[in-house]
Enzyme design. Structure first.
Site, PDB file in Angstrom:
ATOM      1  CD  GLN A 178      47.328  76.785  85.001  1.00 14.08           C
ATOM      2  OE1 GLN A 178      47.627  76.176  86.402  1.00 14.08           O
ATOM      3  NE2 GLN A 178      48.167  76.615  83.844  1.00 14.08           N
ATOM      4  CG  HIS A 200      46.445  69.863  78.759  1.00 13.17           C
ATOM      5  ND1 HIS A 200      48.094  70.234  79.201  1.00 13.17           N
ATOM      6  CD2 HIS A 200      46.214  71.388  77.967  1.00 13.17           C
ATOM      7  CE1 HIS A 200      48.454  71.516  78.650  1.00 13.17           C
ATOM      8  NE2 HIS A 200      47.645  71.834  78.620  1.00 13.17           N
ATOM      9  CB  THR A 236      37.079  66.618  61.160  1.00 14.34           C
ATOM     10  OG1 THR A 236      36.197  67.064  60.350  1.00 14.34           O
ATOM     11  CG2 THR A 236      35.909  65.428  61.916  1.00 14.34           C
ATOM     12  CB  CYS A 327      53.875  78.021  76.345  1.00 19.79           C
ATOM     13  SG  CYS A 327      52.210  76.539  77.160  1.00 19.79           S
TER      14      CYS A 327
END
Lengths: 378, 403
Positions: A178, A200, A236, A327
């Site tokens: 945060q 994000h 990857t 979440c």
């Protein structure tokens, strides 16, 4: 009007970040592990991004490892930090994000560690003396304390915790999801062994983050296969995501003080307006700007009929906010954070979290709607 | 024609513009957290994820509830192998895989060994296929998992997964397959093939990097894996972490396109691949590696004898090709896959993987043929070994002086 006041759950991508990513998605598609031109081009891009991030955080690029996000970074730090250092004791609080709490609890359940919880006060502030006691009374410990609580905004003094952990030779991990990009982190001074970032949460893309591992500690990978990230993380690389993460952090650091002042002003304004307009309003967690995250405001409303409809009604009014962490929202078990600080369960709580894209007009609109809802249901 | 020509589509693929277009709204106005259950932004994001889950499921004949989104095939492989090992440890501790698997599977298996598990690494036949008799013989009552890849990333051989699954099931073990190279290229159906767990990746089928999925069977048998990352309990508790919504939407779109175009595209690519392969095997002493009957339509791995490997890559710099897996290409070690087919280090070094893709044109293939032929011929002109070979000297009979 559509108001997005759930920026602690996720933030809108900055158009500048998207521009950076778009370039990569459109034309720089190589696999960074390939040795031909297509591969080398994106390898350079990744290493440049790593350097950008390291410079902003005052650390070496060798301490930055890209992951799929905050949860993976937290899990890697905790699981590998504990197992690879043969630690048998961990310390945290009951207010941590589930990426930390559930991981530690799973390890406790598996018999790998003993888990102790540091006391917190009714605002969610860590009891540093109790932390010292726990460290004194146990063998070498792994300490995981978040920088800012995602539901309350209450800050932990990570400088102080770093000193305490150093004195007791403990490993210190901080879930900084945060706060990265919202506060300055100087890793040349902070006594952290692990810290994490999820792009994000700072107007970067989903699906990418990093784990900072202090060069003084060595751990093994959590995800195996391939020699990516200097053998620390197989798979990857999410090239466009990494480019976006670096750009997002760069933008965040470009004017952090301005960003902070702007958002703190919105938060303070909302607190003042709510106090003015709705009798009996309270706030959960620390609200003093010195001790709290300026993007988060957790509001405790007076007891009302149909309290559980509050978020629903807010949504109908076009206001997106949250009852707790995204979440675990939807699980209907209530916030583990609010119950851990002993919040009155009969008073509905809503977390409003802000970003640079919010305005005072949105606050006015939201306060007016809230006032209506409280009057109707009182 | 863009030089260098990209013929390394097994390493990664360019994103299809249609995929990028599908993703864009989720980068801009649909930016919500799919786990935000009480507002518009969350619901819109969740809708995107749900639709993608259906698209992915449809491509492999699964139900959408059986799809767990991850950050890519490597994470999926890790979750499947370590997750099964932990979940089924009361039942047994033995896993069977093959030496030609991708590093993600092999390294996860090595980790399992460190945790006290037993792993059998099956050799493969000269053509790269697993010997079913050897598999059967390796099965024990302790075997909980057989993990064999669908299509090999270096030589493209397609394993007899249906038969392998049957053997695994006969002995009470689960069957997992790393289908990263096969999904979207050839028909893969988890029910027809008897697959219990399957790993796939978006960026191998014209989708974005950083996203993939693990298929976990829910019925007959109901398979469970222990989460390797704890947190908010996303993905039915098997994989926590905020969902990469745009990436997932991109994966879904990539699956949809692949499903629609697979048949025609496989025909087109295998014709181009055959053209390339036929032209290059016209060169003396050049060999195709791996079984050519059971092979992905877009791959040809060809060895050029008496050519120095590094020189070959340099001479072919107009082509973006690889001499093995990208994930191990920085190591300069010869390919362990080719070595397991019985190739010498030298020959493994002078082998090239040609991986064609959706955007490969015939013109590019023609140019690749020209470049490769020229490179091989030129290097052979400089090669004393080639000279000796042409003079009929049996190189194996020479005793080389030690330096």
């Amino acid at each position: 009007m559509r108001v997005y006041f759930d920026n602690a759950a996720t933030t809108a991508l900055d158009p500048e970040v998207l521009k950076e990513m778009y370039k990569v998605m459109e034309s720089q598609f190589g696999n960074p592990s390939s040795i031909h031109a297509h591969g080398r081009e994106v390898r350079t891009l990744i290493e440049r991004s790593r350097k950008t991030i390291a410079n902003l955080l005052h650390t070496s690029p060798a301490e930055i490892f890209f992951t799929s996000g905050g949860t993976e970074a937290d899990n890697t730090a905790i699981r590998c930090g504990i197992i690879d250092h043969q630690l048998k004791h961990a310390i945290t609080t009951k207010l941590e994000h589930h990426a930390v709490l559930h991981t530690l609890q799973a390890m406790e359940k598996a018999g790998a560690i003993k888990l102790s919880y540091v006391d917190v006060d009714d605002k969610g502030l860590v009891d540093y003396n109790h932390l010292e006691q726990l460290l004194q009374n146990n063998e070498r410990s792994f300490v995981s304390l978040m920088h800012a609580n995602n539901e309350l905004g209450t800050l932990t003094d990570i400088v102080r915790v770093g000193d305490i952990c150093e004195a007791h030779n403990a490993l210190f991990h901080s879930d900084t999801v945060q706060t990265v990009g919202h506060f300055v982190h100087d890793l040349s001074k902070l006594k952290l062994h692990f810290m994490v970032c999820a792009a994000h949460k700072l107007h970067g893309p989903k699906g990418v983050g990093f784990l900072h591992i202090n060069h003084k500690v060595k751990i093994n990978p959590m995800i195996y296969g391939g020699s990516q990230e200097r053998n620390m993380r197989g798979g990857t690389e999410n090239v466009y995501g990494i480019a976006g993460l670096a750009k997002a952090l760069e933008l965040a650091y470009a004017d952090m003080q301005g960003h902070q002042a702007y958002i703190q002003d919105i938060k303070s304004y909302m607190m003042a307006r709510l106090t003015q307009e709705i009798p009996g309003i309270k706030f959960n967690g620390e609200t003093d700007p010195e001790g709290s995250l300026y993007t988060v405001l957790n509001v405790s409303f007076p007891e009302m009929e149909m309290a559980d409809m509050l978020l629903f009604n807010l949504d109908i009014a076009g206001i997106s906010a949250s009852g707790g962490s995204a979440c675990s929202s939807g699980t209907d078990i209530g916030s583990h954070v609010l119950s851990a600080i002993g919040a009155n369960p009969n008073r509905p709580s809503v977390r409003f979290s802000f970003s640079k894209y919010n305005t005072k007009e949105e606050v006015d609109y939201t306060v007016a709607k809230l006032k209506e809802l409280c009057m109707v249901n009182a | 024609m863009n030089i260098p020509i990209y013929l390394d589509n097994n390493a990664t693929t360019p994103m299809d513009p249609r995929v990028l277009e599908a993703m864009l709204p989720y980068f801009t106005n649909k930016f919500g957290n799919a786990a935000s259950r009480n507002h518009h932004f969350g619901w819109v994001a969740e809708e995107g994820v749900d639709y993608a889950r259906e698209q992915v499921a449809k491509l492999i004949g699964a139900s959408e509830k059986e799809i767990i989104f991850t950050s890519g095939a490597t994470e999926s492989d890790n979750l499947a192998i370590k997750g099964v090992f932990e979940m089924y440890k009361d039942k047994g501790n033995h896993i069977i895989t093959a030496v030609t698997e991708h590093k993600a599977v092999l390294d996860a298996c090595k980790h399992v060994e460190k945790l006290g598990g037993k792993v059998t690494y099956l050799p493969v036949k000269e053509d790269g296929l697993v010997d079913l008799g050897e598999l059967e013989a390796a099965m024990t009552p302790e075997t909980i998992l057989v993990s064999i890849m669908y299509g090999n990333n270096e030589i493209g051989v397609i394993q007899p997964v249906k038969e392998i699954a049957a053997i695994a099931h006969k002995h009470g073990a689960l069957f997992m397959t790393d289908a990263t190279q096969a999904v979207g290229k050839i028909p893969v159906d988890v029910n027809v093939d008897g697959i219990d767990l399957l790993a796939l990746s978006a960026h191998k089928m014209y989708g974005p990097k950083g996203v993939g999925a693990l298929y976990v069977r829910r019925k007959g048998p109901r398979v469970k894996v222990t989460a390797q990352m704890d947190g908010g309990g996303h993905e039915r508790g098997m994989r926590s972490g905020t969902l990469n919504v745009p990436g997932i939407v991109g994966l879904g779109k990539a699956c949809e396109i692949a499903g629609q175009e697979m048949e025609a595209e496989a025909k087109r690519l295998s014709a181009l691949r055959d053209k390339l392969q036929n032209a290059l095997t016209e060169l003396e002493e050049s060999y195709v590696n791996g079984n050519v009957e059971h092979r992905l339509p877009h791959v040809a791995n060809i060895s050029f004898k008496y050519v120095e490997g590094e020189g070959l890559m340099m001479a072919m710099k107009d082509l973006a090709v690889s001499s093995g897996s990208a994930c191990t290409s920085a190591s300069l070690e010869p390919s362990y896959v080719l070595k397991s087919l019985g190739l010498s280090d030298d020959l493994a070094h002078s082998s090239i993987r040609f991986g064609l893709g959706r955007f490969t044109t015939e013109e590019e293939v023609d140019y690749a043929i020209e470049v490769t032929k020229k490179a091989v011929n030129h290097l052979r002109e400089l090669s004393p070994l080639w000279e000796m070979f042409k003079e009929g000297i049996d190189l194996n009979s020479i005793e080389w002086a030690e330096h």
